[in-house]
Design a protein around this motif. Sequence first.
Motif, PDB file in Angstrom:
ATOM      1  N   THR A  38      -7.002   4.638  -0.871  1.00  0.00           N
ATOM      2  CA  THR A  38      -5.829   3.954  -1.391  1.00  0.00           C
ATOM      3  C   THR A  38      -5.797   4.085  -2.909  1.00  0.00           C
ATOM      4  OG1 THR A  38      -5.893   2.379   0.434  1.00  0.00           O
ATOM      5  CG2 THR A  38      -4.634   1.741  -1.523  1.00  0.00           C
ATOM      6  N   GLN A  39      -4.658   4.477  -3.433  1.00  0.00           N
ATOM      7  CA  GLN A  39      -4.546   4.746  -4.862  1.00  0.00           C
ATOM      8  C   GLN A  39      -4.159   3.497  -5.645  1.00  0.00           C
ATOM      9  OE1 GLN A  39      -2.449   8.817  -5.268  1.00  0.00           O
ATOM     10  NE2 GLN A  39      -2.264   8.256  -3.113  1.00  0.00           N
TER      11      GLN A  39
ATOM     12  N   ASN B  31       0.858  -1.175   0.000  1.00  0.00           N
ATOM     13  CA  ASN B  31       0.000   0.000   0.000  1.00  0.00           C
ATOM     14  C   ASN B  31       0.901   1.235   0.000  1.00  0.00           C
ATOM     15  OD1 ASN B  31      -1.656   2.225   0.877  1.00  0.00           O
ATOM     16  ND2 ASN B  31      -3.135   0.743   1.668  1.00  0.00           N
TER      17      ASN B  31
ATOM     18  N   GLN C  62      -5.134  11.206   1.743  1.00  0.00           N
ATOM     19  CA  GLN C  62      -4.170  11.086   0.644  1.00  0.00           C
ATOM     20  C   GLN C  62      -4.418  12.174  -0.401  1.00  0.00           C
ATOM     21  OE1 GLN C  62      -6.095   8.582   1.829  1.00  0.00           O
ATOM     22  NE2 GLN C  62      -4.970   6.637   1.926  1.00  0.00           N
ATOM     23  N   GLN C  63      -3.383  12.480  -1.151  1.00  0.00           N
ATOM     24  CA  GLN C  63      -3.436  13.432  -2.262  1.00  0.00           C
ATOM     25  C   GLN C  63      -3.885  14.834  -1.800  1.00  0.00           C
ATOM     26  OE1 GLN C  63      -4.058  11.673  -6.307  1.00  0.00           O
ATOM     27  NE2 GLN C  63      -5.629  10.503  -5.232  1.00  0.00           N
TER      28      GLN C  63
ATOM     29  N   GLN D 211       6.744   1.582   0.535  1.00  0.00           N
ATOM     30  CA  GLN D 211       7.524   2.661  -0.076  1.00  0.00           C
ATOM     31  C   GLN D 211       7.890   2.357  -1.530  1.00  0.00           C
ATOM     32  OE1 GLN D 211       8.106   5.805   1.480  1.00  0.00           O
ATOM     33  NE2 GLN D 211       6.415   4.739   2.500  1.00  0.00           N
TER      34      GLN D 211
ATOM     35  N   SER E 251      -9.240  11.318  -0.636  1.00  0.00           N
ATOM     36  CA  SER E 251      -8.773  10.240   0.224  1.00  0.00           C
ATOM     37  C   SER E 251      -9.031   8.890  -0.426  1.00  0.00           C
ATOM     38  CB  SER E 251      -9.473  10.296   1.579  1.00  0.00           C
ATOM     39  OG  SER E 251      -9.095  11.452   2.288  1.00  0.00           O
TER      40      SER E 251
ATOM     41  N   GLY F 254      -8.403   9.024   4.644  1.00  0.00           N
ATOM     42  CA  GLY F 254      -7.002   9.035   5.050  1.00  0.00           C
ATOM     43  C   GLY F 254      -6.236  10.286   4.689  1.00  0.00           C
TER      44      GLY F 254
ATOM     45  N   SER G  57       0.603   4.005   1.087  1.00  0.00           N
ATOM     46  CA  SER G  57       0.550   4.782   2.325  1.00  0.00           C
ATOM     47  C   SER G  57       1.290   4.104   3.479  1.00  0.00           C
ATOM     48  CB  SER G  57      -0.906   5.020   2.739  1.00  0.00           C
ATOM     49  OG  SER G  57      -1.575   5.830   1.792  1.00  0.00           O
ATOM     50  N   SER G  58       1.732   2.871   3.262  1.00  0.00           N
ATOM     51  CA  SER G  58       2.464   2.161   4.317  1.00  0.00           C
ATOM     52  C   SER G  58       3.917   2.629   4.364  1.00  0.00           C
ATOM     53  CB  SER G  58       2.423   0.649   4.063  1.00  0.00           C
ATOM     54  OG  SER G  58       1.094   0.173   4.080  1.00  0.00           O
TER      55      SER G  58
ATOM     56  N   LYS H 196       4.827   3.295  -3.314  1.00  0.00           N
ATOM     57  CA  LYS H 196       4.705   4.750  -3.335  1.00  0.00           C
ATOM     58  C   LYS H 196       5.649   5.362  -4.361  1.00  0.00           C
ATOM     59  CE  LYS H 196       4.908   8.896  -0.472  1.00  0.00           C
ATOM     60  NZ  LYS H 196       5.107   9.443   0.893  1.00  0.00           N
TER      61      LYS H 196
END
Length: 415
Positions: free
Chosen positions: A257-258, A29, A249-250, A38, A255, A247, A31-32, A41
Motif C-alpha cells: 500500500t502506497q 486505500n 502494485q506499481q 479511487q 508491492s 499485491g 488499491s480499493s 488513487k
Amino acid sequence: MVYLDHAATTPMRPEAIEAMTAALAVVGNPSSIHSAGQQAKRLLEESRERVAATLGVDGIEVVFTGNGTEAVNLAIKGLWWQRRTASAGDAAAGAARRRIVVPAGEHHATLDTVDWLVEHEGADVVEIPLDAVGRLRLDVLERELDDASTIALVTMLWANNEVGTIQPVEEVARLTARAGVPLHVDAIAAYGQVPIDVRSLRRSTEAPRGAGLVALSVSAHKIGGPAGIGALVLDRSAAVEPLIHGGGQQRKVRSGTQDVAAAAAFAAAAESVAARLDDDAERMAALRDRVIDGVLEAVPSARLSGDAGPGASVRLPGNVHFSFPGCEGDSLLFLLDAAGVAVSTGSACQAGVPEPSHVLMAMGRTEADARGALRITLGHTSTDADVDAFLAALPAAHAQAARAGLAARATSFDR
C-alpha cells in the motif's frame, strides 16, 4: 542553530508540509475500487505524474519506494537478478553476466548492496578508479565495456554525495547504450541541484531498449519533501526482479500500500524545486564560493576536495568539502556544533560511526586527509548570515581541533 548539513536532509518546504497535511485527511486505500479508494488513487497518481515531470519521464516510469536506499537496492539487485535469469534459449548468456561495474567512492547504499550480491549471489565487482577530483575514469570504463557480454549492469552516482563532483553521466550513458548494458544512476545527491531530464538523455545517447540509462534513484527528503519516501525511475523497456512481493502494485515492481500523503508532499517539493532550480543553484553557488574563499582565508592549510574547475557543471552548487591537516573531522564537527553550527564529516548514512572518508581514499588522498574531512552543504534555507556564522566559528574550532589532534598523535607515539 545554523544548519549547514543539507546534503544529509533539508528542511521540509512549506508547500510540502501543506500538501502532506491536506492529504493526511484523505481516507481510502488507493488499491480499493470504491469511491474513497479511487479518490486516494487519483491523488496518488497525480502526485506520481508531477514528480515524473520534474525528471523528464512518464508517470508510469516512477516507482515510489520507502527511501532512496530502497530505490538503489531495487535497481541494483533487481537488474542483477533479471539479467541473470535468462530465457531458456539464452541461459548461457545469463549465467555469464556476473560482473557489476561500480566506480570507487560510491555511496554505501550502492557499495553495501553490491557487497551483498558478491557474498550471497556470486557477483563479481569491477571497480572503476576515480581521478584526483573524484571523477570516474572513462577510459577504464570503456575498456571494461569491451567485454559487455559478461556485465550485468553498471551503477554510478550522478554527483558524489561527499565531495560534490558531478560525474560524466551522459558519456557513461552513451557508452553503456552502445555496449547494450543497463545503467543505474543514483541521483539522490544531484536531484534538486542540477537539471535532470531522463528522456532527453536517453534520446541523445541513442539508447536501445533495456540498455543505457534505464534506472535512476531519487529521494524526497533531499529536496524539501518528507523522509520516508523515494522513487526509482524505471524505463518502460527495463525489467527488474522485485524485492517485495504481494499485491503487485506499481507495475509488480514494488508491492505494498502506497503512502498517498507522502507522495503528495514529494510532488509539491519537486515542483517547487523545479520551478526555481536555476535561481536557487545560482544563489547556492554564490554562497558556496563564499564559504570556500572564507575557509581558505581563515585556514590556509585547508585543502578543498572535489572539482574546483570553472563552470557550473563540475560541482554541486551547494557542496563544500575540505580536509584540515592535523585535525580530526569529528573534532571539528563537535566543536562547531557546540558553537551552534551543524555540518558533517561525510555521508549521514554510516549509522553515526566515524571512519576515514572512503571517497577521499578512492581519490588517492592519505588516511590523515580522509580523517580530517568536513562537509558543508547549503540548501533552500541557507543565507549569507549562515555563512558568516560558520566562518566566524571556524578559526577557534580549528585551533582547538588541531591542538587535540597533535596531542592524540603525541600520546600514540609515546606508547
